[in-house]
Design an enzyme around this catalytic site. Structure first.
Site, PDB file in Angstrom:
ATOM      1  N   ASP A  36      77.782  33.399 133.298  1.00 13.55           N
ATOM      2  CA  ASP A  36      78.499  32.963 132.092  1.00 13.55           C
ATOM      3  C   ASP A  36      79.891  33.579 131.982  1.00 13.55           C
ATOM      4  O   ASP A  36      80.524  33.498 130.933  1.00 13.55           O
ATOM      5  CB  ASP A  36      77.694  33.333 130.842  1.00 13.55           C
ATOM      6  CG  ASP A  36      76.478  32.420 130.660  1.00 13.55           C
ATOM      7  OD1 ASP A  36      76.425  31.389 131.332  1.00 13.55           O
ATOM      8  OD2 ASP A  36      75.590  32.758 129.863  1.00 13.55           O
ATOM      9  N   ASP A 274     111.024  -4.201 122.322  1.00 10.60           N
ATOM     10  CA  ASP A 274     110.305  -3.590 123.436  1.00 10.60           C
ATOM     11  C   ASP A 274     108.849  -3.309 123.095  1.00 10.60           C
ATOM     12  O   ASP A 274     108.037  -3.085 123.991  1.00 10.60           O
ATOM     13  CB  ASP A 274     110.972  -2.267 123.840  1.00 10.60           C
ATOM     14  CG  ASP A 274     112.341  -2.502 124.464  1.00 10.60           C
ATOM     15  OD1 ASP A 274     112.524  -3.564 125.063  1.00 10.60           O
ATOM     16  OD2 ASP A 274     113.200  -1.616 124.350  1.00 10.60           O
ATOM     17  N   GLY A 409     100.797  -0.180 132.706  1.00 13.14           N
ATOM     18  CA  GLY A 409      99.766  -1.156 133.046  1.00 13.14           C
ATOM     19  C   GLY A 409     100.340  -2.542 133.233  1.00 13.14           C
ATOM     20  O   GLY A 409      99.913  -3.291 134.106  1.00 13.14           O
ATOM     21  N   LEU A 410     101.343  -2.877 132.408  1.00 15.19           N
ATOM     22  CA  LEU A 410     101.985  -4.178 132.541  1.00 15.19           C
ATOM     23  C   LEU A 410     102.700  -4.289 133.875  1.00 15.19           C
ATOM     24  O   LEU A 410     102.658  -5.330 134.545  1.00 15.19           O
ATOM     25  CB  LEU A 410     102.980  -4.387 131.389  1.00 15.19           C
ATOM     26  CG  LEU A 410     103.677  -5.753 131.333  1.00 15.19           C
ATOM     27  CD1 LEU A 410     102.661  -6.853 131.096  1.00 15.19           C
ATOM     28  CD2 LEU A 410     104.743  -5.751 130.254  1.00 15.19           C
TER      29      LEU A 410
END
Length: 506
Positions: A36, A274, A409-410
């Site tokens: 631990d 935009d 992503g675009l």
């Protein structure tokens, strides 16, 4: 694997470590086995801290269980006091050490140490990390805070920020500046950067700002009840919440307050050309309750997204998140199992995920962009730059956080759409070196392979499927396969794809 990576919260003693590591002049003596002892790894590597956490372990081994582990604990306490000379110590047991029932609290009290000893009773098998941090900070405040006169000028304390908190370092700086603009000085920030001596001065402030309810609410409630200090209920994440927070502070101090919003860019940017083409995007939000609630409001009211799923992993916040989900016409997902979260995301097929580092990995697998908005986090979520979440500058940062994954992503989608173009195909050189781009050589199409449902995608249908935006492509594939199965088809042609599309559009 799940214990090291795929878990939203650690055991409660990790929460205690977060408080101890955030403070100065405080030491944590943890009764724990060798396995631990991972505080150094947590704080120096993930949070990029430049000093080791103030935690000492007894590190008992299997052979010690047949002897006197209690003496081992007392020796560790004395060594920590002699070596580090702290103003106070907190003592407790890890989840494994709790099983041997050595009672660290009772053992420490019998030692007669000259500094305050604060015992922690953290039920390792019933509660988790955020509870451990909240309870630890509460116990420290309860033991050390002293009644005293209020400061001559109106001041407040900032409660809740800890080590391993999501952007807590920058949030403290931003909210301190915001309060200064309102004419309010900060008395103490705790636990982050505070000493035990600072904790004694908490009651001198006129009110408390609860920056992180997950880790500071119990202490805020205790100070309100025992020292007549009201605390803020609104966490200023987002434009609307920051304005509401400012109004709430004005109500507490009994006078209207105004602030300069000239640094605020999010409202205009979210209405700009935009961004407007990104409005209406379907988002799924999951994380700790505080950040989930804040980002649900930002996503819907300030960015124009559609919230299609909402949930949190810390059960202490289950009630408010369920109430919020009901307001959004949704059913909240309350779970600490990442597989349930992944299943929910896959079913809903959102166009964006707002979540933790776990959801980021899920998004990569599903091909869905993800913005990290909550702990637990990765080393990359502790940037070297100034990157707050609260206040007006925090709203600007959040705008970038939410928009950039969609924009990237675009771009990926556009590259996929044009991957058959002579300039952009996989074998071509960089597109800005147009003269070096070469046509793709003709290669035979691979034979179609059946999937688990014995459905075969013909090459023309597979090619057309790739033109569908990445964030809904998975759903389109599943819908088409379901349509084909219902029609008794074993091959999916271009016509089948169009027929399925028309069927689900009705």
């Amino acid at each position: 694997m799940k214990l090291t990576v795929w878990t939203y919260e650690g055991p409660p003693h990790v929460g205690a470590m977060r408080v101890a590591t955030a403070m100065k002049g405080l030491h944590y003596v943890l009764h724990a086995p060798q396995g631990d002892t991972y505080a150094d790894l947590l704080f120096t590597m993930i949070e990029r801290r430049n000093h080791r956490p103030p935690v000492s372990y007894t590190t008992f081994q299997a052979r010690d269980l047949g002897s006197d582990t209690a003496t081992l604990f007392k020796t560790s306490c004395q060594d920590a006091v002699d070596r580090f000379n702290p103003q106070a110590i907190i003592v407790g047991a890890s989840c494994t050490a709790e099983l041997i029932q050595d009672d660290p609290a009772g053992l420490a009290e019998t030692m007669g140490l000259s500094i305050p000893v604060i015992a922690l009773e953290l039920p390792s098998y019933q509660r988790k990390e955020n509870f451990g941090a909240d309870e630890t900070f509460y116990q420290i405040v309860k033991h050390l805070a002293k009644s005293q006169e209020r400061t001559p000028r109106v001041t407040c304390n900032i409660l809740g920020p800890t080590a391993l908190g999501f952007r807590h370092r920058d949030d403290v700086e931003e909210i301190t500046g915001l309060l200064s603009d309102l004419g309010i000085n900060v008395n103490v920030v705790a636990p982050l950067g505070a000493t035990p001596a600072d904790i004694t001065r908490l009651p001198a402030a006129h009110f408390n700002v609860l920056l992180s309810p997950e880790t500071g609410e119990a202490a805020a409630r205790w100070l309100e009840k025992n020292h007549n200090q009201p605390y803020t209920k609104i966490v200023p994440i987002g434009v609307g919440a920051t304005r509401d927070f400012i109004a709430e502070v004005g109500d507490i101090v009994g006078k209207p307050v105004m602030i300069d919003e000239s640094r605020l860019r999010l409202p205009w940017w979210s209405r700009s050309v935009d961004s407007t083409y990104l409005t209406g995007k379907r988002v799924f939000i999951f994380g700790d309750g505080t950040h989930v609630a804040a980002h649900a409001r930002i996503a819907r009211d300030e960015m124009g997204f559609e919230v299609v799923g909402i949930g949190c992993y810390n059960r202490e916040m289950a009630r408010p998140i369920r109430a919020l989900a009901k307001e959004y016409g949704l059913t909240a997902l309350i779970t600490d199992d990442y597989l349930e979260v992944e299943q929910a995301i896959e079913t809903l097929s959102p166009e964006m995920i707002l979540g933790t580092q776990m959801e980021r990995h899920i998004g990569k697998r599903l091909g869905i962009p993800c913005a990290v908005i909550s702990a637990p986090v990765h080393v990359q979520d502790y940037p070297a730059r100034y990157s707050p979440q609260v206040g007006f500058e925090g709203a600007n940062v959040i705008f970038d956080t939410l928009i950039h994954p969609l924009v990237m992503g675009l771009e990926e989608h556009l590259l996929t759409m044009f991957r058959d173009d002579f300039e952009f195909h996989d074998d071509a050189g960089p597109s800005h070196h147009g003269g070096k781009a070469v046509a793709r050589s003709a290669t035979p199409e691979p034979a179609p392979q059946p999937d688990s449902d014995n459905i075969v995608w013909l090459s023309d249908a597979e090619k057309e499927l790739k033109k569908i935006p990445f964030f809904v492509r998975g759903k389109a594939r599943r819908n088409t396969e379901t349509f084909a199965i219902e029609k008794g088809l074993h091959e999916i042609s271009l016509d089948t794809l169009y027929e399925a599309k028309a069927h689900y559009a009705r």
